[in-house]
Enzyme design. Structure first.
Site, short mmCIF file in Angstrom:
data_model
loop_
_atom_site.label_atom_id
_atom_site.label_comp_id
_atom_site.label_asym_id
_atom_site.label_seq_id
_atom_site.Cartn_x
_atom_site.Cartn_y
_atom_site.Cartn_z
N ARG A 91 -7.08 3.00 -10.52
CA ARG A 91 -7.56 2.76 -9.16
C ARG A 91 -8.90 2.02 -9.13
O ARG A 91 -9.32 1.58 -8.06
CB ARG A 91 -7.74 4.10 -8.43
CG ARG A 91 -6.44 4.77 -8.06
CD ARG A 91 -6.67 6.16 -7.50
NE ARG A 91 -5.51 6.62 -6.76
CZ ARG A 91 -5.38 6.57 -5.45
NH1 ARG A 91 -6.36 6.11 -4.71
NH2 ARG A 91 -4.29 7.00 -4.86
N GLU A 143 11.30 -10.06 9.46
CA GLU A 143 11.05 -8.95 8.53
C GLU A 143 11.75 -7.67 8.99
O GLU A 143 12.33 -6.94 8.19
CB GLU A 143 9.55 -8.72 8.40
CG GLU A 143 9.14 -7.42 7.71
CD GLU A 143 9.57 -7.31 6.26
OE1 GLU A 143 9.49 -6.19 5.71
OE2 GLU A 143 10.03 -8.32 5.67
N ASN A 182 -13.17 7.62 -0.85
CA ASN A 182 -12.24 6.51 -1.03
C ASN A 182 -11.89 5.96 0.34
O ASN A 182 -11.40 6.70 1.19
CB ASN A 182 -10.98 6.98 -1.74
CG ASN A 182 -9.95 5.88 -1.89
OD1 ASN A 182 -10.29 4.71 -2.01
ND2 ASN A 182 -8.68 6.25 -1.85
N GLY A 183 -12.15 4.68 0.58
CA GLY A 183 -11.83 4.09 1.87
C GLY A 183 -12.97 3.24 2.40
O GLY A 183 -13.84 2.79 1.64
N HIS A 219 19.58 -20.73 23.05
CA HIS A 219 20.26 -21.78 22.28
C HIS A 219 21.37 -21.20 21.39
O HIS A 219 21.66 -21.77 20.34
CB HIS A 219 19.25 -22.57 21.46
CG HIS A 219 18.27 -23.32 22.29
ND1 HIS A 219 18.51 -24.59 22.77
CD2 HIS A 219 17.04 -22.98 22.77
CE1 HIS A 219 17.48 -25.00 23.49
NE2 HIS A 219 16.57 -24.03 23.50
N GLU A 246 18.64 -4.44 4.67
CA GLU A 246 18.43 -4.06 3.28
C GLU A 246 18.78 -2.59 3.03
O GLU A 246 19.43 -2.27 2.03
CB GLU A 246 16.95 -4.24 2.89
CG GLU A 246 16.56 -5.61 2.39
CD GLU A 246 15.12 -5.63 1.93
OE1 GLU A 246 14.87 -6.13 0.82
OE2 GLU A 246 14.24 -5.15 2.67
N LYS A 274 14.54 -5.75 6.74
CA LYS A 274 14.41 -4.35 6.33
C LYS A 274 15.63 -3.55 6.78
O LYS A 274 16.16 -2.72 6.02
CB LYS A 274 13.15 -3.73 6.94
CG LYS A 274 11.87 -4.08 6.23
CD LYS A 274 11.75 -3.39 4.90
CE LYS A 274 10.55 -3.92 4.13
NZ LYS A 274 10.73 -5.30 3.68
N CYS A 277 -10.31 3.45 -5.24
CA CYS A 277 -11.12 4.50 -5.82
C CYS A 277 -10.28 5.75 -6.06
O CYS A 277 -9.29 5.99 -5.38
CB CYS A 277 -12.29 4.84 -4.91
SG CYS A 277 -13.34 3.43 -4.49
N LYS A 315 14.42 -4.46 -7.51
CA LYS A 315 13.04 -4.63 -7.09
C LYS A 315 12.51 -6.00 -7.44
O LYS A 315 11.85 -6.65 -6.63
CB LYS A 315 12.17 -3.55 -7.74
CG LYS A 315 10.71 -3.58 -7.30
CD LYS A 315 10.59 -3.24 -5.82
CE LYS A 315 9.17 -3.27 -5.33
NZ LYS A 315 9.08 -3.13 -3.87
N TRP A 350 -13.67 1.40 -7.28
CA TRP A 350 -13.41 -0.04 -7.10
C TRP A 350 -14.37 -0.48 -6.02
O TRP A 350 -14.26 -0.08 -4.88
CB TRP A 350 -11.97 -0.27 -6.69
CG TRP A 350 -11.60 -1.73 -6.64
CD1 TRP A 350 -11.92 -2.63 -5.68
CD2 TRP A 350 -10.85 -2.45 -7.61
NE1 TRP A 350 -11.43 -3.86 -5.98
CE2 TRP A 350 -10.76 -3.79 -7.17
CE3 TRP A 350 -10.25 -2.10 -8.82
CZ2 TRP A 350 -10.09 -4.77 -7.89
CZ3 TRP A 350 -9.57 -3.07 -9.53
CH2 TRP A 350 -9.50 -4.40 -9.06
#
Length: 608
Positions: free
Chosen positions: A27, A480, A98-99, A503, A487, A484, A2, A603, A74
């Site tokens: 939005r 992850e 919004n939320g 191991h 990266e 990051k 929204c 990207k 939305w």
């Protein structure tokens, strides 16, 4: 998703409110509306569908007034009808939002006992009714908002108008961003600076937990502790680009902080917030109940999202899942059952290896589903069904909000599959949905650990190698975290399943080796902490990511602990992603690297 706008002007505002909403229509466009105060009285116009319908309504029935708020929606709670469109209003208060208000059912029941009855299906209406109740009890608008905010749970951006107060808009932020613009004798409010670019480039941003009282003379900022504070005015470049960094140093930081809002958008799309159930789209070409297996192929962070989903689908839907890296899958050419399901995950929807893997699966007679951020992408177009993640443009190369949005969509689909396959009963489904709905506020809370993480990152930036450990669905989060870190900081990092430590990887542990342990208090924490103690016994520098209960189980002796809120184990992997993002970000900042555009990366990988 929204969009919110507001104007306190020296001339009629309705046309300008619509102009600003057009810049936020990305939005959402399920409905739109504006409210103004004219001669002391609140009035509003709303319309179902896109903004041109609202414009037509305003041509038929113009709206006067030099102060107003607007909204493009939305749909989350309630169908996309005019009746559910914002602004929501009583004769005394009008609100746009919004939320997600997590506890709106309890609030609605309390209001009903006092004679304030909701007329719509939305969660937002309770905010207008609560503020009205306070006004009826003699509160000022400022006090009414203060008392209302303290009762709300969830993630939200709000704007209030009060009848008889033609010089005041009150705005509040918890998890959903809001910007305030300063013009010549006018004040503006928007979900982002882009919405305000036609009017001003002088912008202040509400910080997390802030609320603000806007008048023509000044803006009073009030922090989460109800203390009046100052917020800097910045010159925005939003007019020159669709997105800017807002009040953040990097796009990555901005996108990390957008996650409560973006997770909420995905939840609103894939969950029925009225019944507490997951939505199974009517047009699915396959039946979850009849599938014998799901094959998932993707790259990078999307592969790690798929790896978490494997745990979910196999536990909560009892549906076997094969996960593969798309660049390996496409050349391995595995045997696939005709009529089975292959699922492909890509932020851009253009990843070359993922697209090639999709085409192979299609050639084998598989149903093709995809999870994408760009609805018009090639992967989406070549899928039988595409599930959007709805997180908006992601500028930083290192994915943050797209990853958590992917995980959120996968979690919702898992709940739907579990119900369709008869694995989840009604109460179990509602419990998992409740856990998902708590995510935006839990992520907001997790972000409050940033100062602790920044301190830890300063020491981490001196390391040459870092290990990450996790067990169960936390193993992909360990991967992850390592991804990051390397990266954007260029520090060598590896993620391992905690049980694999003995191991081989434990040979690397010495007094110079930081080891990040991702271990919220789930059914596996005792085993993970046992592995952590093996590291401690060899002098490794432990950084523990856990909740308060996990901290108590770990006991004394761990210097660096990053606390996250206690949350249902189902959604804990999504929440645990936040601190590993922030840890990598601040380490890279201390290293002085190009956080948003790290070397050698792009990207969207559209070549093999």
């Amino acid at each position: 998703m929204c969009g919110i706008v507001g104007i306190i002007g020296v001339a009629p505002v309705s046309d300008r409110l619509v102009q600003a909403l057009k810049r936020l229509e990305y939005r959402g466009y399920d409905s739109a509306g504006i409210a103004t105060i004219n001669d002391g009285q609140l009035d509003r116009r709303r319309a179902e569908g896109k903004l041109n319908n609202l414009e037509a309504r305003l041509q038929q029935s113009p709206l006067g007034g030099q102060i107003g708020i607007g909204h493009t929606r939305w749909a989350t709670h309630g169908a996309p009808t005019e009746g559910n469109a914002h602004p929501h209003a009583t004769p005394k208060v009008s609100v746009v939002h919004n939320g997600i208000i997590e506890n709106y059912r309890d609030l609605r029941a309390s209001l009903a006992k006092d004679g304030y009855t909701a007329q719509t299906e939305t969660d937002t209406e309770v905010v207008a009714l609560m503020a009205t109740r306070e006004i009826d009890r003699g509160a000022t608008p400022r006090d009414a908002v203060a008392k209302t905010l303290k009762q709300l749970k969830g993630a939200f951006g709000l704007a209030f108008l009060f009848a008889g107060h033609e010089d005041t808009i009150i705005a509040a932020r918890q998890g959903s961003p809001l910007a305030i613009g300063f013009g010549e004798d006018e004040i503006y409010l928007g979900s982002d600076a882009f919405a305000l670019a036609p009017f001003t480039n002088r912008i202040s941003y509400l910080q997390e937990g802030d609320w603000a009282i806007l008048t023509p003379e000044k803006v009073t900022f009030i922090d989460v502790n109800d203390n009046e504070v100052e917020r800097p005015i910045e010159v925005s470049a939003a007019s020159a680009a669709i997105v800017d960094k807002g009040n953040h140093r990097h796009f990555m930081a901005k996108e990390i902080y957008e996650q409560p809002e973006k997770i909420g958008h995905a939840l609103g799309h894939y969950l029925d917030l009225t019944t507490g159930t997951a939505i199974i789209p009517d047009n699915l070409p396959f039946d979850f109940a009849k599938l014998s297996r799901i094959t998932i192929a993707s790259c990078g962070g999307s592969f790690l999202a798929a790896s978490v989903a494997k745990y979910w689908f196999e536990k909560y839907a009892r549906l076997p899942v094969d996960v593969d890296i798309a660049s390996e899958f496409r050349y391995r050419e595995p045997p696939l059952e005709k009529g089975g399901l292959s699922l492909f995950i890509s932020q851009s929807g253009e990843t070359a290896d993922t697209l090639a893997a999709l085409r192979y699966s299609a050639s084998q007679g598989q149903y093709i589903a995809s999870i994408v951020n760009v609805a018009e992408s090639t992967i989406a177009r070549e899928s039988d069904v595409a599930f959007p993640i709805l997180c908006g443009p992601e500028i930083a190369v290192a994915s943050t909000k797209a990853l958590t949005a992917q995980l959120t969509v996968l979690a919702c689909l898992c709940v739907a599959a579990g119900r369709a396959r008869g694995v989840l009963g009604e109460q179990e489904e509602q419990d998992l949905v409740k856990a998902l709905l708590h995510l935006p506020s839990a992520v907001t809370e997790a972000l409050k650990s940033e100062s602790t993480i920044e301190t830890i990152a300063k020491n981490l930036s001196r390391a040459k190698d870092v290990l990450y450990l996790g067990r169960g669905p936390m193993f992909p989060i360990a991967l992850e975290g390592a991804l990051k870190l390397k990266e954007i900081s260029y520090i060598h990092a590896e993620g391992y399943a905690a049980g694999e430590l003995k191991h081989g990887p434990i040979a690397l542990v010495d007094e110079q080796m930081p080891v990040v342990v991702v271990a919220p208090s789930d059914e596996l924490i005792e085993k993970t902490l046992s592995n952590m103690q093996e590291v401690a016994a060899r002098g490794g520098k432990i950084i523990l990511i856990t909740d308060q209960k996990g901290k108590e189980i770990a006991g004394e002796g761990i210097k660096d602990i990053i606390l996250i809120p206690k949350i249902h184990s189902f959604v804990a992997p999504i929440l645990a992603t936040i601190p590993v993002q922030l840890l990598a970000y601040h380490t890279a900042v201390f290293m002085g690297t190009d956080v948003d555009q790290p070397r050698n990366l792009a990207k969207s990988v559209t070549v093999e």
